[in-house]
Design an enzyme around this catalytic site. Structure first.
Site, PDB file in Angstrom:
ATOM      1  N   TYR A 103     -38.965  27.536 -14.388  1.00  0.00           N
ATOM      2  CA  TYR A 103     -37.740  26.787 -14.970  1.00  0.00           C
ATOM      3  C   TYR A 103     -37.978  25.259 -14.567  1.00  0.00           C
ATOM      4  CZ  TYR A 103     -35.139  31.331 -15.089  1.00  0.00           C
ATOM      5  OH  TYR A 103     -34.898  32.438 -15.476  1.00  0.00           O
ATOM      6  N   PHE A 149     -27.495  34.839  -5.774  1.00  0.00           N
ATOM      7  CA  PHE A 149     -26.655  35.118  -7.258  1.00  0.00           C
ATOM      8  C   PHE A 149     -27.570  35.444  -8.260  1.00  0.00           C
ATOM      9  CE2 PHE A 149     -27.333  30.550  -7.172  1.00  0.00           C
ATOM     10  CZ  PHE A 149     -27.442  30.105  -8.193  1.00  0.00           C
TER      11      PHE A 149
END
Length: 410
Positions: free
Chosen positions: A123, A410
């Site tokens: 990322y 999450f």
């Protein structure tokens, strides 16, 4: 290949494609529900589809709130459920989805996005930087005694050993509403913390204590009986007591909860998951070496989608000016900004002044919450300082009122 938005009608194929990307099969829901994907917001999902209609990639986002330094609570897109099936990796699918997603987030008005990185190398190239950190603390039961605070009785003590409340033992199933309320109060005061929307709790979506997995809950109440903290835990193999998370509104509450779990009978060791790296509990142990740190790692990654909006959204704790020259290679953007801070508020505007620091979007995401000092990235060779005074000024400006920490998965 087409990248298209999803609807509720796509939920099953979306979930199946995501699991295929990670080589897994969807688990069977328990009687209490609680599959982690129950809280997916399908109106924020993307599906990559080949020309012949085969789904090969997924990406999604949750609607969260993020607490910034100064207890400023702002919207943030929680990027998640990103995956490409093995047959289509290294063909540009992931980059295309991430570029499409960033464009959509901006169009929705988002100026911050966050994620938990399954792999650290992935990322950074999309402009995300690690911004909060976490670790695991293991304490053998026979070495778990807490020391008597040496500052007892002084006027400026933190109150870590001055608890006047009580601890009550409950089961997770009987106190979900209480957990939700206490967590919400905690996250609004903790930089780096994310909201847990009500639907997550009602759907039991996520990891304990949000999921319906059986857990004991040590609930702390203040002197007036108001709940102000909790620790959720279970006892596993080798009599190891594992604390999923400890939520406390101040140090005294945390100490009371730690004392409770550390004093549990018939336990060989206590493991605190998602432990804040700067927490004083190790110093509170009579035997400093009793606390063994492991899994010291990154947690929340941050990306700024609108630099002026993001920098003016948080609070600042000293005055000063800094010119930031920011490169965003993934989106092909470049900008130079004058950050001016006065009385805790910032103004950020484009400028042609000579830069104090040159950095990329990843670096800016890492220093944004105050959990990574700009000087650390200067020393690492990632940020370039153009004058000697720039590094200490940047460190002082970007520091937070409290070290950022995030517990939410999450």
């Amino acid at each position: 290949m087409e990248i298209r938005p999803t609807t509720d009608d796509d939920r099953d194929v979306f979930v199946d494609t995501l699991h295929a990307a990670f080589g897994r099969f969807p688990e069977t829901p328990t009687n209490g529900g609680g599959v982690w994907w129950a809280a997916l917001e399908m109106d924020r999902g993307l599906l990559a589809v080949t020309a012949d209609g085969r789904p090969v990639g997924t990406a999604g986002a949750y609607s969260f709130e993020l607490t910034l330094p100064g207890e400023n609570v702002v919207p943030a897109a929680g990027v998640s459920v990103v995956g490409v099936v093995p047959s289509h990796r290294r063909q540009g699918v992931l980059s295309a989805m991430m570029r499409h997603q960033l464009t959509e987030l901006r169009a929705r008005g988002d100026f911050l996005s966050v994620l938990l990185a399954s792999e650290a190398l992935i990322y950074r190239r999309f402009g995300y930087g690690p911004a909060t950190y976490t670790q695991r603390l293991t304490v053998p039961r026979h070495r778990a005694a807490l020391a008597v605070p040496r500052a007892r009785g002084t006027a400026d003590t933190s109150g870590a050993d001055s608890d006047t409340g009580s601890v009550e033992l409950l089961r997770r199933a009987e106190c979900v509403a209480l957990l939700e309320e206490v967590y919400d109060r905690y996250r609004r005061a903790q930089p780096g913390a994310l909201s847990r929307p009500h639907r997550w709790w009602t759907l039991s979506a996520g990891q304990p204590p949000v999921s319906p997995a059986p857990r004991y809950v040590a609930v702390h109440r203040d002197a007036d009986g108001v709940p102000d903290g909790y620790a959720t835990y279970s006892l596993g193999e080798n009599n190891t007591l594992t604390v999923d998370e400890t939520i406390a509104t101040d140090d005294a509450v945390f100490t009371a909860l730690a004392r409770f779990v550390l004093g549990h009978d018939l336990v060989s060791q206590v493991v605190f998951k998602n432990f804040p790296p700067d927490h004083p509990l190790r110093w509170q142990l009579a035997d400093f070496r009793a606390g063994e740190v492991s899994e010291d790692t990154d947690w929340l990654w941050v990306r700024l989608l609108d630099i002026p909006r993001a920098l003016t959204a948080r609070s600042w704790f000293m005055d000063g000016e800094l010119v930031l020259d920011v490169d965003d290679p993934f989106l092909g953007e470049h900008g130079r900004y004058l950050l001016t801070v006065r009385d805790g508020k910032a103004d950020c505007a484009p400028t042609d002044r000579a830069p104090d620091l040159s950095l990329d979007a990843t670096d800016l995401g890492s220093i944004y919450l105050g959990g990574t000092a700009p000087s650390t990235l200067i020393r690492a060779g990632h940020i370039r300082s153009h004058r000697p005074a720039a590094a200490p000024l940047a460190d002082a400006l970007f520091r937070a009122d409290r070290a950022p920490h995030c517990l939410h998965w999450f």
